[in-house]
Design an enzyme around this catalytic site. Structure first.
Site: not given
Length: 225
Positions: A44, A116
């Site tokens: 992320d 992610e």
């Protein structure tokens, strides 16, 4: 049965030296043992940095507010889930029995988290520059399309919000035809919308573009009809 992992790595554009990192990135917390949440945390942050850096370079005269909105559009959950579907990620996810039964392999949040986590895994398996180049390759089309100041909601998002606002079920997209060679394909997608007699057809050079075209047409018909 899970397809061969080399099909996935081919779509990702990256071959892992440590395949365990990829396996971990695909493992949801509902499965027993180690799972992908730490990798997701890492991915992320890397994704946010790579996209921010690219927008800064591409748009030297754009203000912070517009760049923040563009970044939010590119890294939000449904964009990541779209990427996950382009990679057929649902076929490779390792889920617990409950998530499997409830269709977790199709859920936006699970697909987005796995994308992610894969970014985090690529970074650990290689380095930041490699992870950056892979992410930018994945985002190439989206980065070419995005514009500062424009509405950052794509047709699929706008159609979804239109239907949700009227308490109608979400549209269903189905690929009905793919023609042409791998490097020059045309996708045809049918979009089924509650209240419309026949599916709306969209065409494009990728599944995503065909879905967006179908959503745009469906929106036009719903708002003009």
């Amino acid at each position: 049965m899970t397809p061969p992992m080399n099909k996935l790595t081919s779509k990702l554009g990256y071959t892992f030296k440590e395949t365990e990192l990829l396996n971990l990135a695909l493992t949801h917390r509902s499965a027993n043992g180690k799972h992908n949440e730490r990798l997701e945390f890492l991915g992320d942050s890397i994704l946010s940095f790579v996209i921010a850096d690219e927008l800064y370079r591409r748009f030297p005269k754009v203000n912070e507010g517009d760049m923040s909105r563009m970044r939010a559009t590119l890294v939000r959950g449904n964009t990541l889930a779209e990427l996950g579907r382009e990679f057929d990620l649902g076929d490779y996810l390792k889920l617990g029995p409950g998530e499997l039964k409830s269709g977790g392999f199709r859920r936006d949040s699970i697909l987005a988290d796995a994308v992610e986590a894969i970014i985090g895994a690529i970074y650990l398996d290689s380095d930041l520059e490699t992870a950056r180049s892979i992410v930018l390759e994945w985002y190439h089309g989206r980065l070419e399309e995005i514009k500062p100041g424009a509405s950052q909601k794509d047709p699929k998002t706008r159609l979804q919000e239109f239907l949700q606002g009227r308490r109608k079920p979400l549209p269903v997209y189905t690929v009905t035809n793919i023609k042409g060679e791998a490097h020059n394909q045309e996708f045809t997608v049918a979009c089924e919308v509650a209240g419309m007699d026949t599916p709306v057809i969209g065409k494009g050079t990728s599944r995503r573009k065909a879905e967006q075209a179908a959503a745009e047409t469906a929106l036009e018909q719903l708002t003009n009809g």
